[in-house]
Design a protein around this motif. Structure first.
Motif, mmCIF file in Angstrom:
data_model
loop_
_atom_site.group_PDB
_atom_site.id
_atom_site.type_symbol
_atom_site.label_atom_id
_atom_site.label_comp_id
_atom_site.label_asym_id
_atom_site.label_seq_id
_atom_site.Cartn_x
_atom_site.Cartn_y
_atom_site.Cartn_z
ATOM 1 N N SER A 38 12.589 -1.029 1.283
ATOM 2 C CA SER A 38 12.003 -0.906 2.615
ATOM 3 C C SER A 38 13.086 -0.650 3.650
ATOM 4 C CB SER A 38 11.199 -2.149 2.973
ATOM 5 O OG SER A 38 11.983 -3.314 2.824
ATOM 6 N N ILE A 47 10.042 4.832 2.328
ATOM 7 C CA ILE A 47 9.585 6.136 1.851
ATOM 8 C C ILE A 47 10.381 6.542 0.622
ATOM 9 C CG2 ILE A 47 11.186 7.467 3.300
ATOM 10 C CD1 ILE A 47 8.894 9.439 3.785
ATOM 11 N N MET A 57 8.258 -1.292 5.636
ATOM 12 C CA MET A 57 7.898 0.106 5.435
ATOM 13 C C MET A 57 9.082 0.898 4.896
ATOM 14 S SD MET A 57 5.584 0.844 8.845
ATOM 15 C CE MET A 57 6.802 0.113 9.953
ATOM 16 N N GLN A 84 0.841 -1.191 0.000
ATOM 17 C CA GLN A 84 0.000 0.000 0.000
ATOM 18 C C GLN A 84 0.876 1.240 0.000
ATOM 19 O OE1 GLN A 84 -2.282 -1.170 3.591
ATOM 20 N NE2 GLN A 84 -4.098 -0.996 2.318
ATOM 21 N N PHE A 85 0.332 2.328 -0.574
ATOM 22 C CA PHE A 85 1.081 3.574 -0.706
ATOM 23 C C PHE A 85 0.306 4.706 -0.040
ATOM 24 C CE2 PHE A 85 2.424 0.776 -4.072
ATOM 25 C CZ PHE A 85 3.803 0.912 -4.066
ATOM 26 N N PHE A 86 1.055 5.581 0.675
ATOM 27 C CA PHE A 86 0.431 6.631 1.478
ATOM 28 C C PHE A 86 1.127 7.965 1.219
ATOM 29 C CE2 PHE A 86 0.341 2.550 3.622
ATOM 30 C CZ PHE A 86 -0.985 2.399 3.982
ATOM 31 N N ALA A 119 4.977 7.232 1.520
ATOM 32 C CA ALA A 119 5.369 6.073 2.329
ATOM 33 C C ALA A 119 4.704 4.829 1.766
ATOM 34 C CB ALA A 119 4.969 6.284 3.783
ATOM 35 N N PHE A 120 5.300 3.681 2.022
ATOM 36 C CA PHE A 120 4.702 2.425 1.578
ATOM 37 C C PHE A 120 4.849 1.386 2.676
ATOM 38 C CE2 PHE A 120 9.086 2.426 0.033
ATOM 39 C CZ PHE A 120 9.556 1.195 0.459
ATOM 40 N N LYS A 121 3.987 0.384 2.596
ATOM 41 C CA LYS A 121 3.989 -0.691 3.581
ATOM 42 C C LYS A 121 3.708 -1.995 2.859
ATOM 43 C CE LYS A 121 2.054 -1.863 8.111
ATOM 44 N NZ LYS A 121 1.123 -1.413 9.175
ATOM 45 N N THR A 148 2.103 5.791 7.612
ATOM 46 C CA THR A 148 1.387 4.614 7.105
ATOM 47 C C THR A 148 0.215 4.196 7.977
ATOM 48 O OG1 THR A 148 2.832 3.057 8.287
ATOM 49 C CG2 THR A 148 3.519 3.737 6.081
ATOM 50 N N GLN A 149 0.066 4.812 9.157
ATOM 51 C CA GLN A 149 -0.937 4.327 10.103
ATOM 52 C C GLN A 149 -2.096 5.314 10.229
ATOM 53 O OE1 GLN A 149 0.481 1.413 10.997
ATOM 54 N NE2 GLN A 149 -1.502 0.665 11.680
ATOM 55 N N GLU A 192 2.093 11.713 1.673
ATOM 56 C CA GLU A 192 2.022 12.611 2.818
ATOM 57 C C GLU A 192 0.968 13.679 2.554
ATOM 58 O OE1 GLU A 192 5.048 15.046 5.776
ATOM 59 O OE2 GLU A 192 5.575 14.846 3.655
#
Length: 717
Positions: free
Chosen positions: A307, A314, A312, A260-262, A277-279, A534-535, A264
């Motif tokens: 990672s 970025i 995780m 998953q990608f987040f 960010a990614f997880k 990511t949270q 900012e």
């Protein structure tokens, strides 16, 4: 710069780039501050943390725990005087539920894992107050742990899975190792197996273990959700017409990955350079290390990614509205996959927060050209809150595409800070959460009275607590375990720091939460900042607060245990003004009350320090022998999804082998004599404790006599 006080909150209002204020907008900044303050005062946030004595247990153990109930600014809560503790098995059944009295924000208790009720497997320890039940259960204390069986476990197993994708589904093969209590293999033994889902068999078969006690289970091809939602049940014939069953979760049987990608601030905006960010996680829910590249729709490489910690990481990108982007990922087993990044938005404003300066948060607000043209000279608000308390608020006018400002970290307490950018109409445009670490934890030191001790010698420990160099007063709990027999991963522990400061404020699963607090360094702080990206954080919703949309309150804080019910005659008629008496014999406690005109009664604030048997009596009434007392049942908290299911251990026998072996040895050496037949009179010296029941004699000698008020030592026989 103007400093104003709003409801005891110190809020700094400043303009980025110029010390000027915009004209009155539809919602003043003061409205956001005042409504947020009113909300948090009307709906205070309680938290519960349980300090347990061990990270995992065996059947026959006792779980000792101390509950810490806190409220605003992590102070002991005076709101609730009852805390609930639920023990839930891996079939989502509440095995035991306790209501414990809270004194000055603290409570203690224990749960005995007796062999009649508890079996080997994964369990959840959940805790909350009645007030917390009005809000999202994701913020309850919820801890997953394992219970092994060293006493009655005649078959010890270890299972591994291998999966492969097929045209019509997934093929899974299982390899199971069977061993006896003496660690010898169950060789050449017949085994029947069934794949069960929701109590119904999906497939079944049989086989024979080889010379090493290994069984190969060839499961038929099936859909992935059928397999991962099932349980593999095996039954092995160990001889003497005795079969023993074992159950295995299939949750991790099918290998798979997800990334998953987040971005900012929440989105990718045309022309604005953005951290993403990614997880990456496996089917187990645990993070996996990956590497790969970010490419656009023309195949041009935009960034390389790798990672940094637990899957995780970025990277940075300057999105182009004319392009779309995807990530080409390589996983640890060499497999590859492609994932699309979020769509690029043509117009927008974004927020970036830099947390690498030890004294300041650097906040950067960026608007792309199209947004700037349409919103130039409009007012915007920047609000930062922690625990529902707004510690910083600023107003600015959009006169440039980029604004930057430094916010002193000293304004905030240690913990999560939510930074939100609002439009002048009170609409939250984007947000970012960051973690402020002041390293202001209390300094604790433990000192024993002797350098070494003899077997079963009394141990006295002195606890020293200081805030910097100033002695500090507090309530503490200490758990003493042998690292040799109870090995654990300190990073994976759920400590009072990791819980109160991190996991209790975030939604979803946090892997190894104590990693971020265990010997903190720059690398861990950087990884913690990636975690913040990511949270999810949704303690409360500004949109609801500004719209005066308050959560419904169904349950009020409890000040004690209330026992309610109805007194009726045998004919079913309510007894008005009837007399009832409540007795707790082992606590030397009694109380009386009178029913109302409908026969209802209530005993309020019945607080007892431990599990007790309560007796209700109505015999003092005329014709009291012909009356029926009905006690109202409790409204139990419904079960919610277990976010911590990745912490479940599949192979308990092998993972916790040192502890289970030690538990078995203790059981063998501490067993009591079941029955002694006395055939003649004999003078016996008085032991430490003598309990006699008919022809049975039990000798019990305490191992430790020293008990501190905040330390509990288990006494065993």
């Amino acid at each position: 710069m103007i400093i104003r006080r709003f409801l005891l909150l110190l809020c700094l209002l400043t303009a980025f780039g110029a010390s000027v204020f915009a004209q009155q907008d539809s919602i003043p900044l003061t409205t956001i501050i005042e409504k947020t303050s009113k909300f948090i005062s009307s709906y205070p946030i309680e938290k519960v943390y349980l300090h347990t004595d061990k990270p995992y247990y065996a059947v026959g153990d006792t779980i000792w725990f101390k509950a810490y109930v806190t409220i605003e600014k992590r102070q002991p809560s005076a709101l609730s005087r009852i805390v609930y503790v639920d023990l839930i098995n891996n079939r989502d059944s509440v095995v035991e539920s306790q209501r414990i009295a809270v004194t000055n924000g603290f409570a203690s208790g224990n749960i005995v894992l007796n062999g009649d009720t508890y079996k080997q497997g994964a369990y959840r320890l959940r805790s909350y107050t009645n007030w917390m039940r009005n809000f999202d259960p994701d913020y309850f204390y919820d801890h997953t742990f394992s219970v092994g069986n060293a006493i009655d476990n005649q078959v010890r197993t270890n299972i591994t899975y291998k999966s492969s994708s097929k045209r019509t589904g997934v093929k899974v093969d299982a390899t199971i190792l069977y061993k006896g209590p003496d660690n010898s293999p169950y060789a050449n033994k017949k085994v029947n197996w069934q794949l069960m889902k929701n109590g119904d068999p999906v497939s079944k078969g049989h086989g024979v273990t080889d010379d090493k006690g290994v069984l190969q289970v060839d499961l038929p091809e099936s859909q992935a959700d059928v397999i991962t939602g099932g349980i593999l049940v095996t039954s092995i014939d160990v001889g003497d017409r005795k079969t023993i069953s074992s159950s295995f979760s299939m949750r991790t049987a099918v290998k798979g990955y997800d990334v998953q990608f987040f971005p900012e601030g929440g989105q990718l905006t045309n022309g604005i350079r953005t951290k993403v960010a990614f997880k990456a996680i496996a089917s187990s829910g645990l993070g996996v290390d990956i590497k790969g590249t970010i490419v656009d729709d023309k195949g041009a490489e935009v960034a390389q990614i790798s990672s940094a910690h637990l899957g995780m990481g970025i990277f940075a990108i300057t999105p182009d509205i004319e392009r779309s982007y995807k990530a080409n990922i390589t996983f640890p087993d060499g497999s590859q996959a492609t994932y699309n990044l979020p769509r690029v938005q043509s117009m927008g404003i974004n927020i970036a927060v830099y947390n690498n300066d030890p004294t300041n948060l650097t906040v950067k607000i960026s608007a792309n050209d199209l947004f700037f043209q349409r919103k130039q000279n409009k007012s915007f608000y920047l609000v930062a809150q922690s625990g529902g308390v707004i510690y910083y608020a600023a107003q600015t006018v959009l006169q440039s595409t980029v604004y930057s400002a430094n916010i002193p970290k000293s304004k905030f307490p240690t913990g999560i800070v939510q930074v939100t950018l609002f439009s002048s109409g009170g609409y939250a445009l984007c947000e970012r959460i960051v973690f402020i670490q002041h390293n202001d934890q209390m300094n604790l030191a433990l000192k024993t009275d002797k350098p070494s001790y003899t077997t079963r010698g009394n141990v006295k420990i002195t606890v020293s607590a200081k805030n910097n160099t100033t002695p500090a007063e507090g309530s503490f709990s200490v758990a003493v375990v042998d690292d040799g027999t109870v090995p654990s991963n300190e990073d994976a522990e759920s400590t009072i720091l990791s819980n109160m400061l991190l996991t209790s404020d975030l939604k979803g699963y946090i892997e190894k939460p104590n990693y971020y607090f265990n010997k903190t360094d720059d690398e861990k702080l950087a990884n913690l900042d990636i975690l913040m990206l990511t949270q999810g954080y949704r303690r409360f919703d500004y949109e609801d607060i500004l719209a005066d949309k308050n959560p419904p309150i169904y349950l009020m804080p409890e000040q004690g245990i209330d026992i309610t019910g109805t007194l009726r005659t045998n004919a079913g008629l309510p007894v008005a003004k009837g007399s009832l008496r409540l007795l707790i014999p082992d606590k030397n406690f009694s109380a009386e009350t009178i029913t109302d005109m409908s026969g209802n009664f209530k005993f309020s604030n019945v607080n007892v320090p431990d599990t007790s048997k309560i007796t209700l009596s109505a015999r003092n009434n005329p014709n009291g022998r012909n009356m029926v007392i009905s006690v109202n049942g409790e409204a139990y908290q419904k079960l919610s999804k277990n976010n911590n299911i990745p912490d479940e251990i599949l192979n308990i026998d092998s993972t916790f082998r040192p502890y289970l072996q030690n538990s078995y040895k203790q059981y063998q050496s501490s067993r009591t004599i079941k029955e002694v037949v006395v055939k003649s009179t004999k003078i016996v010296k008085k032991p430490a404790m003598l309990i006699m029941a008919r022809s049975q004699v039990y000798l019990c000698r305490p191992i430790m006599k020293y008990l501190h008020s905040n330390y509990r030592a288990a006494l065993c026989c």
